[in-house]
Each structure stands twice: as C-alpha cells, then as structure tokens.
Design a protein around this motif. Structure first.
Motif, PDB file in Angstrom:
ATOM      1  N   LYS A 270      19.852  44.503  47.768  1.00 51.62           N
ATOM      2  CA  LYS A 270      19.831  45.599  48.748  1.00 51.62           C
ATOM      3  C   LYS A 270      20.704  46.772  48.299  1.00 51.62           C
ATOM      4  O   LYS A 270      20.671  47.837  48.917  1.00 51.62           O
ATOM      5  CB  LYS A 270      20.355  45.093  50.096  1.00 51.62           C
ATOM      6  N   LEU A 271      21.488  46.570  47.253  1.00 54.14           N
ATOM      7  CA  LEU A 271      22.478  47.574  46.846  1.00 54.14           C
ATOM      8  C   LEU A 271      22.145  48.157  45.468  1.00 54.14           C
ATOM      9  O   LEU A 271      21.509  47.495  44.637  1.00 54.14           O
ATOM     10  CB  LEU A 271      23.871  46.940  46.794  1.00 54.14           C
TER      11      LEU A 271
ATOM     12  N   VAL B 113      31.798  43.039  41.379  1.00 50.01           N
ATOM     13  CA  VAL B 113      32.728  43.850  42.156  1.00 50.01           C
ATOM     14  C   VAL B 113      32.027  45.085  42.699  1.00 50.01           C
ATOM     15  O   VAL B 113      30.972  45.491  42.210  1.00 50.01           O
ATOM     16  CB  VAL B 113      33.935  44.294  41.294  1.00 50.01           C
ATOM     17  N   ALA B 114      32.634  45.687  43.693  1.00 56.13           N
ATOM     18  CA  ALA B 114      32.134  46.936  44.261  1.00 56.13           C
ATOM     19  C   ALA B 114      33.258  47.623  45.015  1.00 56.13           C
ATOM     20  O   ALA B 114      34.211  46.975  45.478  1.00 56.13           O
ATOM     21  CB  ALA B 114      30.952  46.681  45.194  1.00 56.13           C
TER      22      ALA B 114
ATOM     23  N   SER C 186      25.853  43.124  54.649  1.00 57.05           N
ATOM     24  CA  SER C 186      26.538  41.830  54.614  1.00 57.05           C
ATOM     25  C   SER C 186      26.059  41.069  53.387  1.00 57.05           C
ATOM     26  O   SER C 186      24.865  40.765  53.247  1.00 57.05           O
ATOM     27  CB  SER C 186      26.219  41.034  55.884  1.00 57.05           C
ATOM     28  N   ILE C 187      26.974  40.768  52.503  1.00 56.37           N
ATOM     29  CA  ILE C 187      26.629  40.067  51.261  1.00 56.37           C
ATOM     30  C   ILE C 187      27.056  38.612  51.395  1.00 56.37           C
ATOM     31  O   ILE C 187      28.251  38.298  51.374  1.00 56.37           O
ATOM     32  CB  ILE C 187      27.319  40.716  50.043  1.00 56.37           C
ATOM     33  N   GLN C 188      26.085  37.730  51.567  1.00 52.60           N
ATOM     34  CA  GLN C 188      26.348  36.305  51.696  1.00 52.60           C
ATOM     35  C   GLN C 188      25.891  35.531  50.461  1.00 52.60           C
ATOM     36  O   GLN C 188      26.490  34.520  50.096  1.00 52.60           O
ATOM     37  CB  GLN C 188      25.641  35.755  52.943  1.00 52.60           C
ATOM     38  N   THR C 189      24.828  35.965  49.844  1.00 48.60           N
ATOM     39  CA  THR C 189      24.264  35.271  48.675  1.00 48.60           C
ATOM     40  C   THR C 189      23.933  36.305  47.607  1.00 48.60           C
ATOM     41  O   THR C 189      23.819  37.509  47.901  1.00 48.60           O
ATOM     42  CB  THR C 189      22.970  34.526  49.046  1.00 48.60           C
TER      43      THR C 189
ATOM     44  N   GLN D  41      36.026  41.879  45.122  1.00 50.95           N
ATOM     45  CA  GLN D  41      35.296  40.895  44.323  1.00 50.95           C
ATOM     46  C   GLN D  41      34.397  40.067  45.220  1.00 50.95           C
ATOM     47  O   GLN D  41      34.829  39.548  46.260  1.00 50.95           O
ATOM     48  CB  GLN D  41      36.267  39.981  43.576  1.00 50.95           C
ATOM     49  N   LEU D  42      33.139  39.912  44.816  1.00 53.34           N
ATOM     50  CA  LEU D  42      32.169  39.105  45.545  1.00 53.34           C
ATOM     51  C   LEU D  42      32.022  37.755  44.872  1.00 53.34           C
ATOM     52  O   LEU D  42      32.176  37.634  43.658  1.00 53.34           O
ATOM     53  CB  LEU D  42      30.814  39.830  45.583  1.00 53.34           C
ATOM     54  N   PHE D  43      31.703  36.730  45.682  1.00 51.35           N
ATOM     55  CA  PHE D  43      31.463  35.376  45.155  1.00 51.35           C
ATOM     56  C   PHE D  43      32.644  34.878  44.327  1.00 51.35           C
ATOM     57  O   PHE D  43      32.518  34.505  43.164  1.00 51.35           O
ATOM     58  CB  PHE D  43      30.176  35.338  44.309  1.00 51.35           C
TER      59      PHE D  43
END
Length: 297
Positions: free
Chosen positions: A189-190, A170-171, A180-183, A256-258
C-alpha cells in the motif's frame, strides 16, 4: 679501484659543510645549522681542500671567502642537497599515505561521521578514500585496504569482519501515519525506495514473505548512497542495512518494521576490512586499530 665519479669517493660530510657555509654565510652559522661544533665545520673544509688538492677559500684572520669556482660548486651542492631532501621527505610522506577503497554507502553513512576523530588523532597520516563498488586487486593496485560487502571469501586477501550486514525495513513516521502495517503484504500500500544495486535481494525478501514483487506499483530505484536520504525525507519505505539506520531509529526519524523478522539471520553478506599481506604498513595498522575501536561490543 674507485673512480672519481663513484659515490663511494664523495666526502659527503665535507660537502654538506661547504653547502651549509655557502647557505648561511659563515662557519659559525653553518655549525649551528648542522648541529656540530665550529671546529668540526672548519675541519671538514680543510679536509675537503686536502681531498680535492686545491684551495677553496681565501683566508684573512678568522674570515673565509669562497673562491668563484668554490661558490659555483657550493651552489650546485645546495641545489642538489635540497632536491635529495625533497625526495627523502616525499618517501617519508608516501609511508604515511593511506589509500582506502570503500563502498559509497559505507563511506557516507558509517565512515564519514566517525572520520573526524581519526584525522584528529593521526594528523601524520594522509588518508585518501575512494568510493566505488569495484572489487580492486589489493595486492597490485594502489589501494592499501578495502571495506567490502559480501561473504568475506575473496582469494588472496585477509578479511576481518567489521559489521553484521543484516537489513531492516524502515520508514519515516510520516509515511506510516495513514496506514496500519501488520504484515509484509501491507507494504504494497506504500511507496518503496529501492537500492538499484540490490533488486535481487529485495525480490528474495518479498518472495520469502509471500509477497509478489510485482504487487508494488510505486517503487523508486536510487543509487545506494541516496536510498537512506530519500527514506529520511519521507519518500517511502526502504530496505536498508540496519547499521546505517541505527542513529535515525534512535532519534525517531525512522521507524523499523517487523523487528522480529528472522529473515536477516539468513544473510551471509557482511562488511569486511580487507588487505593484502604486502600492504600491511604501519599507517594501515593504525587505521585498522582505530576502526576496530569504533565497532559495537
């Protein structure tokens, strides 16, 4: 043969009547305090004189006056009866004391926001919460129960699963604005906020997703209780128990990511309510019923 200092010899009802008369100043007031009749108190006092084979009062019509030795005895009785009442009350209170030990993260982010309802519903229970990650011996220590995070396989205790323990990446929205978070590789990068107690688990997550842990150059390690706070403040991406993030995901303070990540399904560490058989008291059973009502269907 009964000795005179044996408790079996003591005429307790008569002694209570004597102490009550001394405290209230009259037979009638003593009867009201003891919730008996005037005649019953008078009978207890006459019976005490017969038992002791001595006069305890001077009588003038319907009025009684204690003799000096009687007043001294009544003083001692009153003091000791109050001490006994205090001890009994403390024992009653102890039955209502409930000592629970929980992990700091669970206490701060799940239990405390809900605890007001329990305290309002059960003011008779003196709830005491310890927050640390130590695995206490519930059969021998002072704790009645524990909320533990793990596989539920702790010998000597009963364990009931409370919450699924899978994790989410999460962020805060502000962290993701320029990237841009794809994978999972994009996460390098963060900046990252990492629970200092879960470094191994986080490393396993990176490895399973083909990302070298060393690729992250900006990782801040914090105590578990501060990880969520730092994520909400926008200090970086965090890997958190999903159950703690839920209200913030719903409000939009976290993203939430992924979401389709299947890795959490492999996790066998969940949150359990644990207790020993010798600590299954009514106060704990009340708490257990309450906490089960807080769980998602």
């Amino acid at each position: 043969m009964i000795k005179r200092n044996d408790i079996a010899w003591l005429p307790l009802n008569s002694l209570r009547a004597l102490a009550a008369v001394h405290e209230t100043g009259s037979v009638g007031a003593a009867a009201d305090m003891l919730k008996v009749t005037h005649g019953a108190v008078s009978q207890h006092l006459r019976g005490l004189e017969d038992r002791l084979q001595r006069k305890l009062f001077t009588r003038s019509g319907n009025r009684l006056a204690m003799l000096p030795d009687t007043a001294d005895l009544a003083d001692n009785l009153l003091r000791n009866f109050r001490a006994i009442a205090g001890d009994v009350d403390q024992l009653r209170r102890d039955e209502n004391i409930l000592n629970i030990t929980v992990t700091p993260h669970f206490a701060q982010h799940w239990l405390l926001p809900r605890l007001g309802e329990f305290l309002q519903l059960h003011p008779e229970i003196d709830l005491r919460i310890n927050t640390d990650a130590t695995v206490h011996d519930l059969a021998r220590d002072d704790f009645d129960a524990a909320v533990r995070h793990g596989d539920g396989n702790w010998p000597g205790v009963n364990c009931e699963r409370l919450l699924e323990g899978w994790d989410a990446v999460v962020a805060a929205p502000s962290v993701l604005e320029s990237v841009s978070i794809q994978t999972p590789l994009d996460l390098t990068k963060l900046p990252w906020i990492l629970d200092e107690d879960r470094d191994v688990e986080m490393s396993n997550w990176f490895d399973d997703h083909g990302v070298a842990h060393q690729a992250h150059t900006r990782i801040t390690r914090l105590p578990s209780a501060l990880t969520l706070v730092a994520a909400l403040d926008g200090h970086g991406v965090a890997w958190l128990p999903h159950v703690y993030a839920v209200p913030y995901l719903a409000s939009g303070r976290l993203v939430q990511l992924f979401r389709d990540d299947r890795w959490p399904v492999q996790n066998t560490r969940h949150y359990y309510l644990c207790w020993a058989d010798n600590k299954n008291r009514p106060a704990f059973r009340t708490f257990r019923q309450w906490i089960r009502r807080q769980l998602p269907d």
